[in-house]
Motif scaffolding. Structure first.
Motif, PDB file in Angstrom:
ATOM      1  N   GLY A 173     -39.572  11.355  26.693  1.00 52.22           N
ATOM      2  CA  GLY A 173     -40.669  10.645  26.047  1.00 52.22           C
ATOM      3  C   GLY A 173     -41.973  10.660  26.816  1.00 52.22           C
ATOM      4  N   TYR A 174     -42.024  11.362  27.941  1.00 53.21           N
ATOM      5  CA  TYR A 174     -43.216  11.324  28.797  1.00 53.21           C
ATOM      6  C   TYR A 174     -44.238  12.361  28.372  1.00 53.21           C
ATOM      7  CZ  TYR A 174     -46.121  11.514  32.996  1.00 53.21           C
ATOM      8  OH  TYR A 174     -47.190  11.504  33.874  1.00 53.21           O
ATOM      9  N   ILE A 217     -48.314   8.497  29.424  1.00 51.39           N
ATOM     10  CA  ILE A 217     -47.627   7.491  28.623  1.00 51.39           C
ATOM     11  C   ILE A 217     -46.186   7.927  28.341  1.00 51.39           C
ATOM     12  CG2 ILE A 217     -47.567   6.320  26.387  1.00 51.39           C
ATOM     13  CD1 ILE A 217     -50.600   6.491  26.313  1.00 51.39           C
ATOM     14  N   TYR A 218     -45.259   6.973  28.493  1.00 48.08           N
ATOM     15  CA  TYR A 218     -43.868   7.177  28.108  1.00 48.08           C
ATOM     16  C   TYR A 218     -43.683   6.612  26.696  1.00 48.08           C
ATOM     17  CZ  TYR A 218     -42.894   7.964  33.086  1.00 48.08           C
ATOM     18  OH  TYR A 218     -42.889   8.453  34.366  1.00 48.08           O
ATOM     19  N   HIS A 219     -43.189   7.437  25.785  1.00 46.25           N
ATOM     20  CA  HIS A 219     -42.926   7.012  24.414  1.00 46.25           C
ATOM     21  C   HIS A 219     -41.426   6.806  24.234  1.00 46.25           C
ATOM     22  CE1 HIS A 219     -47.037   7.982  23.124  1.00 46.25           C
ATOM     23  NE2 HIS A 219     -46.931   9.037  23.923  1.00 46.25           N
ATOM     24  N   SER A 220     -41.052   5.982  23.294  1.00 52.26           N
ATOM     25  CA  SER A 220     -39.637   5.778  23.023  1.00 52.26           C
ATOM     26  C   SER A 220     -39.014   7.072  22.491  1.00 52.26           C
ATOM     27  CB  SER A 220     -39.436   4.658  22.000  1.00 52.26           C
ATOM     28  OG  SER A 220     -38.076   4.575  21.621  1.00 52.26           O
ATOM     29  N   GLN A 266     -37.541   6.855  18.287  1.00 54.06           N
ATOM     30  CA  GLN A 266     -38.467   6.610  17.188  1.00 54.06           C
ATOM     31  C   GLN A 266     -37.725   6.492  15.857  1.00 54.06           C
ATOM     32  OE1 GLN A 266     -41.882   6.257  17.442  1.00 54.06           O
ATOM     33  NE2 GLN A 266     -41.546   6.210  19.641  1.00 54.06           N
ATOM     34  N   SER A 316     -44.158   1.721  23.998  1.00 52.17           N
ATOM     35  CA  SER A 316     -44.572   2.763  24.932  1.00 52.17           C
ATOM     36  C   SER A 316     -44.870   2.107  26.271  1.00 52.17           C
ATOM     37  CB  SER A 316     -45.794   3.523  24.409  1.00 52.17           C
ATOM     38  OG  SER A 316     -46.849   2.636  24.077  1.00 52.17           O
TER      39      SER A 316
END
Length: 572
Positions: free
Chosen positions: A28-29, A35-38, A41, A396
């Motif tokens: 997720g990076y 930013i790290y995203h989930s 999703q 995030s």
């Protein structure tokens, strides 16, 4: 009971089943934004079929109750001490009857703050949902607080009405706030919630409904390192988190499962999970008024408990308790740890003692409505015992280097910043604290030192403010506490900084020994020093009867620091 939408494999291994991510990066990076995203999703089908943005908290929760035919027989709540049972039909009627009484008999209106002061009880969820049903603002507080602390919270929240357990009413007398009792008492001047429920027919909810960004609750931060603040949670916050918890529960349990609640419902963990969230999945909850180990073991055996959302001290208690007590715990399938860090050592010891029970950690704050990360798959939780899981869908994160102010890549430590649907609106009446915690572009500064690994799993190192500065090195109390707790003669432990003229600060350990233990300070210092770098070793030990903790299990370090504020007699 299956969750809505199809779970599919991420391809990492055959055991990993998560929601289809909307990007290819498995961790997720995004290196361009830091930013790290989930990686979990929600897909478009789930977003479209589960859009509850137009519902307020109570309307959303009530809409998720079992069908009328099922609700008549499905048990919602069981009182562990009396064995009183409430079906979903009875719960629904009680909520609407109490809401009617508050609205019509007592004149409570949208936006009025109702202060709730009570331990867990079978009536507590009814009180919370009735308050939210009429658009009033829920403000629950810890009944262990002193009269002075209660007075400050009542004034801070600007409460119009209080609901209190009979034994807590005396703490509210000097506030002058009208008070309603949770249960009947001998005081004929005070009416009770029970009386309102019995005497008011359930009517339709007021037509003027709360808007998503309206305040639903004012919760109080734990204040473990400073003054407690009022955290403003909106209806949009609650609905978003309820939806995420619903996905989590339905992905990991069935409607026949029984959950045990001893986490206090005035705390965000207990409120979000037990006061609101579990009703969205139609499961049964057994309530304990307060925690005690024997009572918990008896409840597991009597009610065939399958799931326990717990806190680290409870898990430690299970690890340390004598299996010769002969309680049947075979029904237990899952234990979730939250509210405070759980060490790898305690997690490993739990899994060794209870190999049939799935132990998983999660992470959240009052300021995130109690949720931010979790595990779905147990194999991944077991493979990463120090991790608190991956980001919930919609969340995030950034990991900010304090020295450079820049976002850090995987395996680099920094302060955890979060953004997502559960982030609080503000600290009530405290613009300075709000602006210091939430950035202009919406990032919540958690104050936790952390890092992500290369698969998107989060690891909490410790609270930044609690790091001990020893000769220029940073020492994490949690690391030393984990080592201390691995000793079979130590029941509990906490490490705090002690001021030192030469080193700046030294680690001081407070230790609770087993009854038969003759452990000495020197033995404990040697036990720790053999497992850590020289600058990390414990330099002094104080023995204590009990470690002070908050209701959610967090160590109250400021109390220990005050106790340790004395001249150092010798240099170690």
């Amino acid at each position: 009971m299956s969750s809505e939408g199809e779970l599919i494999s991420t391809g990492e291994d055959e055991q990993s089943t998560y929601y289809q991510p909307s990007f290819n990066r498995k961790n997720g990076y995004d290196p361009e934004t830091g930013i790290y995203h989930s990686v979990l999703q929600l897909n478009e089908q789930q977003k479209m079929s589960n859009d509850y943005s137009n519902l307020d908290t109570a309307k959303f929760v009530l809409s998720q109750f079992p069908s009328p035919a099922q609700a008549m027989s499905q048990i919602a709540l069981i009182d562990s001490s009396t064995n009183q049972k409430i079906t979903y039909t009875q719960l629904n009627r009680s909520i609407l009857s109490l809401a009617t009484g508050l609205y019509r008999a007592l004149g409570v209106r949208k936006g009025d703050v109702i202060f709730v002061l009570s331990s867990n009880s079978i009536i507590y969820p009814t009180i919370c949902l009735a308050i939210l049903s009429i658009g009033a603002i829920l403000s629950p507080a810890n009944p262990l607080n002193t009269e002075s602390e209660i007075g400050k919270q009542v004034r801070l929240s600007r409460a119009k009405l209080a609901i209190a357990a009979p034994e807590e009413v005396h703490k509210l007398v000097h506030t002058g706030v009208p008070t309603l009792l949770t249960t009947r008492s001998n005081d004929e001047n005070l009416i009770s919630v029970q009386e309102l429920i019995e005497n008011c027919d359930p009517l339709e909810l007021p037509k003027q409904r709360p808007m998503p960004l309206d305040t639903a609750a004012i919760l109080y931060s734990s204040g473990t390192t400073g003054v407690s603040k009022g955290v403003v949670i909106t209806h949009a916050n609650f609905v978003a988190i309820m939806k995420l918890l619903k996905y989590y529960v339905e992905a990991t349990s069935s409607q026949d499962d029984v959950f045990l609640c001893f986490v206090p419902m005035f705390h965000v963990y207990g409120l979000a999970f037990f006061g609101l969230g579990l009703f969205c999945s139609g499961v049964t909850t057994v309530l304990m008024q307060k925690f005690d180990l024997q009572g918990m073991l008896e409840a597991i055996q009597t009610h065939k408990i399958s799931h326990i959302p717990a806190v680290p001290p409870v898990i430690l208690g299970l690890v340390k308790y004598n299996k010769g007590s002969n309680y049947d715990l075979s029904s237990l399938r899952s234990v979730t740890s939250g509210a405070a860090p759980l060490s790898k050592e305690v997690a490993d010891a739990f899994r060794e003692k209870f190999p049939w029970v799935e132990l998983k950690q999660g992470y959240g704050l009052t300021e995130t409505t109690g949720a931010a990360t979790f595990f779905v798959n147990y194999e991944e939780a077991k493979a990463r015992p120090s991790s608190v899981g991956v980001l919930f869908p919609g969340f995030s994160a950034k990991v900010i280097n304090h020295e450079t102010g820049e976002a850090s890549p995987p395996f680099k430590e920094g302060e955890l910043w979060l953004k997502g649907p559960g982030i609080m609106k503000e600290y009530f009446g405290n613009e300075e604290a709000t602006s210091a915690t939430i950035t202009k572009d919406g990032w919540l500064k958690t104050g936790d030192l952390c890092y992500f690994d290369d698969k998107g799993y989060l690891y909490i190192v410790d609270r930044i403010k609690e790091l001990i500065k020893h000769n220029g090195y940073q020492v994490a109390p949690a690391e030393l506490e984990a080592i201390l707790l691995s000793h079979h003669e130590i029941l509990d432990a906490a490490v705090v900084p002690l001021e030192d003229e030469e080193a700046g600060q030294i680690p001081l350990a407070y230790v609770v020994r087993a009854d038969s233990s003759g452990l000495t300070q020197d033995q404990i210092i040697q036990f720790v020093s053999s497992q850590v770098a020289p600058y990390k070793k414990v330099r002094r030990v104080n023995f204590i009867n009990a470690i002070p903790r908050s209701a959610a299990g967090k160590i109250l370090r400021k109390e220990l620091v005050l106790q340790s504020n004395m001249p150092i007699l010798s240099k170690l």
